[in-house]
Design an enzyme around this catalytic site. Sequence first.
Site, PDB file in Angstrom:
ATOM      1  N   GLN A   1      11.266   2.306  -3.725  1.00 47.64           N
ATOM      2  CA  GLN A   1      11.975   0.945  -4.088  1.00 47.64           C
ATOM      3  C   GLN A   1      12.113   0.508  -5.551  1.00 47.64           C
ATOM      4  O   GLN A   1      10.846   0.510  -5.963  1.00 47.64           O
ATOM      5  CB  GLN A   1      11.297   0.260  -3.003  1.00 47.64           C
ATOM      6  CG  GLN A   1      11.583   0.540  -1.699  1.00 47.64           C
ATOM      7  CD  GLN A   1      10.937  -0.535  -0.647  1.00 47.64           C
ATOM      8  OE1 GLN A   1      10.162  -0.178   0.191  1.00 47.64           O
ATOM      9  NE2 GLN A   1      11.344  -1.553  -0.383  1.00 47.64           N
TER      10      GLN A   1
ATOM     11  N   SER B   1       5.807   6.498  -3.876  1.00 48.60           N
ATOM     12  CA  SER B   1       5.848   5.481  -2.579  1.00 48.60           C
ATOM     13  C   SER B   1       6.823   6.203  -1.531  1.00 48.60           C
ATOM     14  O   SER B   1       6.565   7.024  -1.192  1.00 48.60           O
ATOM     15  CB  SER B   1       6.340   4.062  -3.003  1.00 48.60           C
ATOM     16  OG  SER B   1       6.121   3.080  -2.179  1.00 48.60           O
ATOM     17  N   LEU B   2       7.949   5.254  -1.290  1.00 45.66           N
ATOM     18  CA  LEU B   2       9.088   5.777  -0.326  1.00 45.66           C
ATOM     19  C   LEU B   2       9.515   7.383  -0.708  1.00 45.66           C
ATOM     20  O   LEU B   2       9.854   8.003   0.102  1.00 45.66           O
ATOM     21  CB  LEU B   2      10.138   4.932  -0.398  1.00 45.66           C
ATOM     22  CG  LEU B   2      11.277   5.243   0.443  1.00 45.66           C
ATOM     23  CD1 LEU B   2      11.216   5.296   1.919  1.00 45.66           C
ATOM     24  CD2 LEU B   2      12.495   4.503   0.147  1.00 45.66           C
TER      25      LEU B   2
ATOM     26  N   ARG C   1      10.190   2.277   9.259  1.00 39.17           N
ATOM     27  CA  ARG C   1       9.076   1.968   8.246  1.00 39.17           C
ATOM     28  C   ARG C   1       9.445   0.676   7.432  1.00 39.17           C
ATOM     29  O   ARG C   1       8.476  -0.259   7.535  1.00 39.17           O
ATOM     30  CB  ARG C   1       9.128   2.855   7.151  1.00 39.17           C
ATOM     31  CG  ARG C   1       7.962   2.919   6.190  1.00 39.17           C
ATOM     32  CD  ARG C   1       7.997   4.163   5.132  1.00 39.17           C
ATOM     33  NE  ARG C   1       6.949   4.007   4.378  1.00 39.17           N
ATOM     34  CZ  ARG C   1       7.031   3.639   3.091  1.00 39.17           C
ATOM     35  NH1 ARG C   1       8.086   2.890   2.644  1.00 39.17           N
ATOM     36  NH2 ARG C   1       5.809   3.834   2.224  1.00 39.17           N
TER      37      ARG C   1
ATOM     38  N   HIS D   1       1.987  -1.154  -0.108  1.00 43.85           N
ATOM     39  CA  HIS D   1       0.557  -0.479  -0.489  1.00 43.85           C
ATOM     40  C   HIS D   1      -0.516  -1.331  -0.739  1.00 43.85           C
ATOM     41  O   HIS D   1      -1.670  -0.903  -1.106  1.00 43.85           O
ATOM     42  CB  HIS D   1       0.981   0.564  -1.790  1.00 43.85           C
ATOM     43  CG  HIS D   1       1.912   1.739  -1.675  1.00 43.85           C
ATOM     44  ND1 HIS D   1       1.480   2.805  -0.844  1.00 43.85           N
ATOM     45  CD2 HIS D   1       3.237   1.697  -2.153  1.00 43.85           C
ATOM     46  CE1 HIS D   1       2.739   3.660  -0.819  1.00 43.85           C
ATOM     47  NE2 HIS D   1       3.798   2.819  -1.592  1.00 43.85           N
TER      48      HIS D   1
ATOM     49  N   GLN E   1      -0.339   6.213   4.019  1.00 47.36           N
ATOM     50  CA  GLN E   1      -0.023   5.929   2.535  1.00 47.36           C
ATOM     51  C   GLN E   1       0.680   4.686   2.433  1.00 47.36           C
ATOM     52  O   GLN E   1       0.607   3.872   1.229  1.00 47.36           O
ATOM     53  CB  GLN E   1       0.905   7.001   1.983  1.00 47.36           C
ATOM     54  CG  GLN E   1       2.199   7.112   2.539  1.00 47.36           C
ATOM     55  CD  GLN E   1       3.450   6.673   1.869  1.00 47.36           C
ATOM     56  OE1 GLN E   1       3.697   5.504   1.959  1.00 47.36           O
ATOM     57  NE2 GLN E   1       4.122   7.344   0.902  1.00 47.36           N
TER      58      GLN E   1
END
Length: 313
Positions: free
Chosen positions: A10, A91-92, A116, A200, A249
């Site tokens: 993102q 991340s994603l 998610r 996160h 995560q």
Amino acid sequence: MSFAFVFPGQGSQSIGMLAALSQTDPVVRATFEEASAALGYDLWQLTQEGPKERLDSTECTQPAMLAAGVATWRLWHKRGGIDPILVSGHSLGEFTAFVCAGAIDFAAAIDLVRFRGKVMQEAVPAGQGAMAAVLGLEDADVERVCREAGGGEIVEAVNFNSPGQVVIAGQASAVQRAAEAAKAQGAKKVMPLPISVPSHSSLMRSAGQRLGERLASVEIRTPRIRCLSPVDVAIHAQPEEIRTHLSQQLSRPVQWWATVRALAKEGISQMIECGPGKVLTGLNRRIEKREGLEFMALEDPATLDAALAATQR
């Protein structure tokens, strides 16, 4: 010739992303049509026409970024590109990496990342969370600023993107206090990010638990390409291990610069960003200075051609 692919997360989304690549081959639009069928709305139209506010909402951003990464990956292979020896994702982007490595089916992953995004937004409603990039301070200084600026609220260092660039996340008011404190400590710049939830951070633990319950029903296979996680800078290969990892995560920091250095130690010749934009490529160049290592991004037909040529030498 060995190389690695990295997938953005993102923050790399933009109106019109992949437009030039989509004109070179129908596989790009076909991938978005597959995603749209799973989502129930026209994802390609959203990415090309907006509104930007909807594309930037995490529930829409996540499927859009996953589809963009997979579409670029499919185009790469259709043009004769070979598999990298390693994949990773910021991340994603880690979900995209597992899809492209064959661990999760694309349609299942689209539904998974939509969920998610939904549980992330429900964990911290829009407007109550924030993320910001802090430039020009040491990692330890950013962590200290967050501890001191919390004031009973949560603000944490969550993305260690490159030396001198750390992303902080948490409750909006605490992020604002930490941003001001970082500037007072000598930060060159503090930039709010177009992400609607504090990814996160520990505020995402409840969302991670809900995601874990959803992951229990998703088929996960052993990846056919090694997947290096940016959370623990480790290879995850066993399906149950991947399942647990993907649920955890969400509330753990991204160690991106350590991941890039670990990839470089594999002796690769190119590190190629697969997806819209070139955010990771810019970071990667600042992180790793090893002679002979090329950094490339598949952002348009010209860069795709250049990367194909470089990896087929």
